[in-house]
Design a protein around this motif. Structure first.
Motif, short mmCIF file in Angstrom:
data_model
loop_
_atom_site.label_atom_id
_atom_site.label_comp_id
_atom_site.label_asym_id
_atom_site.label_seq_id
_atom_site.Cartn_x
_atom_site.Cartn_y
_atom_site.Cartn_z
N GLY A 135 1.98 5.33 -2.95
CA GLY A 135 0.67 4.95 -2.46
C GLY A 135 -0.46 5.06 -3.46
O GLY A 135 -0.44 4.45 -4.53
N SER A 136 -1.49 5.85 -3.11
CA SER A 136 -2.68 5.95 -3.95
C SER A 136 -2.39 6.59 -5.31
O SER A 136 -3.07 6.29 -6.29
CB SER A 136 -3.78 6.72 -3.23
OG SER A 136 -3.36 8.03 -2.93
N ASP A 137 -1.38 7.47 -5.39
CA ASP A 137 -1.01 8.05 -6.69
C ASP A 137 -0.47 6.98 -7.64
O ASP A 137 -0.73 7.00 -8.84
CB ASP A 137 0.05 9.15 -6.52
CG ASP A 137 -0.54 10.44 -5.96
OD1 ASP A 137 -1.78 10.58 -5.95
OD2 ASP A 137 0.24 11.30 -5.54
N ARG A 142 -1.38 3.83 -7.62
CA ARG A 142 -2.55 3.07 -8.06
C ARG A 142 -3.37 3.84 -9.09
O ARG A 142 -3.84 3.27 -10.08
CB ARG A 142 -3.40 2.69 -6.86
CG ARG A 142 -2.78 1.55 -6.09
CD ARG A 142 -3.23 1.42 -4.66
NE ARG A 142 -2.64 0.27 -4.03
CZ ARG A 142 -1.34 0.12 -3.76
NH1 ARG A 142 -0.48 1.05 -4.08
NH2 ARG A 142 -0.87 -0.98 -3.19
N LEU A 143 -3.54 5.14 -8.90
CA LEU A 143 -4.29 5.96 -9.85
C LEU A 143 -3.59 6.02 -11.19
O LEU A 143 -4.23 5.87 -12.24
CB LEU A 143 -4.50 7.36 -9.28
CG LEU A 143 -5.26 8.34 -10.16
CD1 LEU A 143 -6.64 7.79 -10.53
CD2 LEU A 143 -5.38 9.69 -9.46
N SER A 156 -3.96 2.69 -12.93
CA SER A 156 -5.35 2.52 -13.34
C SER A 156 -5.57 3.21 -14.68
O SER A 156 -6.18 2.66 -15.60
CB SER A 156 -6.28 3.11 -12.27
OG SER A 156 -7.60 3.08 -12.70
N ASP A 169 -5.22 10.91 -13.42
CA ASP A 169 -6.42 10.23 -13.92
C ASP A 169 -6.61 10.42 -15.42
O ASP A 169 -7.57 9.91 -16.00
CB ASP A 169 -7.66 10.69 -13.17
CG ASP A 169 -7.99 12.17 -13.40
OD1 ASP A 169 -7.23 12.87 -14.11
OD2 ASP A 169 -9.00 12.62 -12.85
N ASP A 202 0.82 -1.22 0.00
CA ASP A 202 0.00 0.00 0.00
C ASP A 202 0.85 1.26 0.00
O ASP A 202 0.46 2.28 -0.54
CB ASP A 202 -0.94 0.02 1.21
CG ASP A 202 -2.03 -1.03 1.10
OD1 ASP A 202 -2.32 -1.50 -0.02
OD2 ASP A 202 -2.61 -1.37 2.15
N ASP A 203 2.02 1.19 0.62
CA ASP A 203 2.90 2.36 0.71
C ASP A 203 4.03 2.32 -0.32
O ASP A 203 5.11 2.87 -0.10
CB ASP A 203 3.46 2.52 2.12
CG ASP A 203 4.31 1.33 2.55
OD1 ASP A 203 4.30 0.29 1.86
OD2 ASP A 203 4.98 1.45 3.59
#
Length: 133
Positions: free
Chosen positions: A57-59, A61-62, A65, A111, A41-42
């Motif tokens: 992290g979430s960046d 994954r984005l 994606s 995105d 996750d990190d």
């Protein structure tokens, strides 16, 4: 002939191999999930030359994606003509010389809302670092 490395010795090499298999998967419906499950996750992507964090992290994954969604129409593929791995304490390191083609990446916002690149082909060097386990 390619044999999977032993888990206790080459975690980073396993990571590199598994994410490459997901990246090259023809099953677009679960390609992103298969790719992302290889990373913590990190997860952090660092530019080795500058030492600066590029994604985390979430960046991370984005961005991926967007890459998988937008590259679905192009023949997104990657291969590794050269790979080295070693162990340093409780970490393993895998250094891949990778070639990819058909990659469409976001320009600006991760995105893709600010634009997308044309399908790209490039040679890159990637270092995967993994803790034991």
């Amino acid at each position: 002939f390619f044999a999977m490395p032993q888990p206790a010795v080459h975690w980073a090499q396993q990571l590199a191999w598994r994410q490459l298999m997901a990246y090259n998967s023809s099953y677009t419906s679960n390609k992103l999930a298969r790719f992302l499950r290889n990373f913590a996750d990190d997860v952090t992507v660092i530019d080795v030359l500058s030492g600066k964090t590029v994604l985390s992290g979430s960046d991370f994954r984005l961005r991926y994606s967007t890459v998988f969604r937008e590259s679905a129409r192009s023949p997104l593929q990657a291969w590794v003509p050269r790979r080295w791995s070693c162990r340093a304490g409780d970490q393993t390191i895998c250094l891949d010389c990778e070639t990819f083609e058909g990659l469409v990446k976001p320009l600006g916002a991760l995105d893709g809302s600010e634009g997308l690149s044309a399908p790209l082909t490039a040679d890159i060097v990637v270092a995967y670092v993994a803790q034991d386990g």
